[in-house]
Enzyme design. Sequence first.
Site, PDB file in Angstrom:
ATOM      1  N   GLY A 115       0.824  -1.204   0.000  1.00  0.00           N
ATOM      2  CA  GLY A 115       0.000   0.000   0.000  1.00  0.00           C
ATOM      3  C   GLY A 115       0.858   1.254   0.000  1.00  0.00           C
ATOM      4  N   LYS A 120      -9.859  -1.134   5.098  1.00  0.00           N
ATOM      5  CA  LYS A 120      -9.980   0.199   5.688  1.00  0.00           C
ATOM      6  C   LYS A 120     -11.090   1.081   5.115  1.00  0.00           C
ATOM      7  CE  LYS A 120      -6.682   2.814   2.861  1.00  0.00           C
ATOM      8  NZ  LYS A 120      -5.539   3.740   2.906  1.00  0.00           N
ATOM      9  N   LYS A 155      -9.966   7.008  13.148  1.00  0.00           N
ATOM     10  CA  LYS A 155     -11.286   6.350  13.168  1.00  0.00           C
ATOM     11  C   LYS A 155     -11.446   5.449  14.395  1.00  0.00           C
ATOM     12  CE  LYS A 155     -12.130   7.990   8.991  1.00  0.00           C
ATOM     13  NZ  LYS A 155     -10.807   8.577   8.702  1.00  0.00           N
ATOM     14  N   TYR A 183     -15.214   0.066  10.750  1.00  0.00           N
ATOM     15  CA  TYR A 183     -13.770   0.176  10.547  1.00  0.00           C
ATOM     16  C   TYR A 183     -13.107   0.730  11.805  1.00  0.00           C
ATOM     17  CZ  TYR A 183      -9.285   2.045   8.951  1.00  0.00           C
ATOM     18  OH  TYR A 183      -7.960   2.339   8.840  1.00  0.00           O
ATOM     19  N   LYS A 234     -10.387  -1.154  14.334  1.00  0.00           N
ATOM     20  CA  LYS A 234      -9.056  -0.601  14.586  1.00  0.00           C
ATOM     21  C   LYS A 234      -8.863  -0.288  16.071  1.00  0.00           C
ATOM     22  CE  LYS A 234      -6.211   0.167  12.017  1.00  0.00           C
ATOM     23  NZ  LYS A 234      -5.079  -0.714  11.613  1.00  0.00           N
ATOM     24  N   ASN A 289      -5.728  11.999   8.504  1.00  0.00           N
ATOM     25  CA  ASN A 289      -5.746  12.063   7.050  1.00  0.00           C
ATOM     26  C   ASN A 289      -4.355  12.344   6.489  1.00  0.00           C
ATOM     27  OD1 ASN A 289      -7.825  11.724   5.100  1.00  0.00           O
ATOM     28  ND2 ASN A 289      -7.552  13.821   4.455  1.00  0.00           N
ATOM     29  N   GLY A 310      -2.874  11.853  -0.295  1.00  0.00           N
ATOM     30  CA  GLY A 310      -2.552  10.926  -1.369  1.00  0.00           C
ATOM     31  C   GLY A 310      -2.528   9.468  -1.008  1.00  0.00           C
ATOM     32  N   THR A 367     -19.411  16.552   1.340  1.00  0.00           N
ATOM     33  CA  THR A 367     -20.527  16.050   2.144  1.00  0.00           C
ATOM     34  C   THR A 367     -21.078  17.120   3.079  1.00  0.00           C
ATOM     35  OG1 THR A 367     -18.966  15.148   3.749  1.00  0.00           O
ATOM     36  CG2 THR A 367     -19.770  13.654   2.047  1.00  0.00           C
ATOM     37  N   GLU A 397     -19.351   9.150   8.943  1.00  0.00           N
ATOM     38  CA  GLU A 397     -18.494  10.330   8.854  1.00  0.00           C
ATOM     39  C   GLU A 397     -18.693  11.239  10.062  1.00  0.00           C
ATOM     40  OE1 GLU A 397     -17.256  11.934   4.483  1.00  0.00           O
ATOM     41  OE2 GLU A 397     -19.316  12.273   5.082  1.00  0.00           O
TER      42      GLU A 397
END
Length: 346
Positions: free
Chosen positions: A17, A88, A130, A138, A142, A168, A171, A193, A260
């Site tokens: 990843g 994720k 999160k 999710y 975690k 966050n 990319g 949103t 969210e």
Amino acid sequence: MPKLFDNATILITGGTGSWGQELTKQLLTKYSPKEIRIYSRGEMKQVDMRLKFNSPKLKFIIGDVRDKTRLLTATKGVDYVFHLAAIKHVPVCEENPEEAILTNIIGTENLVFACIENNIKKMIDVSTDKAVDPLNLYGVTKACGEKITIAANQKATNTIFACVRGGNVLGSRGSIIPLFRKQLATTNVLTVTDERMTRFIFSLQDAIGLVLKSAEESIGGEVFVMKMPSSPVMDIVNCLKEELGDKSTKIEMIGIRYGEKLDEVLVSRYEGQDRVIDDGDFYIILPFLDIEKTKKHYAGMKIKNIGEFNSRNAKILSKEEVRKLLKKNGFLDPIVKEKLPEQYYS
């Protein structure tokens, strides 16, 4: 002077990843590791990464963290483990809860077992905002992964287990910036949103630098929280619109999605009450469990009551600072549709 990962064998789960590849790059450039084992499920991603790095120090292992036997084999002779493997994407976890649990919870438990059995020196679980006051599955998985990792320090083992928690990252796969660039390249409509949202904003390079620093400093049982700056989402959107859009570019409000939050949270109000140490680049959350080596190491250090650390009370970047950060990391480069990575359209 030798560094922690010099002449070491390192295993990275989920190593193909974006985080895993940047971690591999920094391990190769900042240290002199003996071997880096990339453990993941995707054959083609491993083939692509092998060609990209072209390093004799990389060893690729096809495997799933759900497979305890495979993990036992993969961790033999390993000194350090970075755990990045996870399902994720929030909607995927909601729609496939059993799969999310098997990978994110049982997979972490399997890796802890393998680390203990093979006497690994240190395992770092890379977690997410999160996991704090989780609102979606999710985040719940975690959060469980963090608890499993921290609790492993109570077992009769020489292995050090710690977590690093970030928000966050620009990319990273599935993040908001590539989505906005895809929208500019296809529909020319940027979907938001909720215009009140704030988000942590940090470069992948800086995030991985802090992952490595937390690995070097950890004693066992800590959650290292990256002190990321943040930005109103609308500043990010408007920078992209101004730099890459045109007169017909639109911004459409689509409403908040399930799972969210308006603001991201990296330290909950409960964690921030009486167990946080300010370590410069990090807030270090001390464990609720009684871990003697950790208690002894941090004895005498000043505990701070920081309350909740979120993307609204963090350092807010100005719009021009956001623009500079996006530009520095290549996200304001012209969009050439023919050269966009496949992930933009998948």
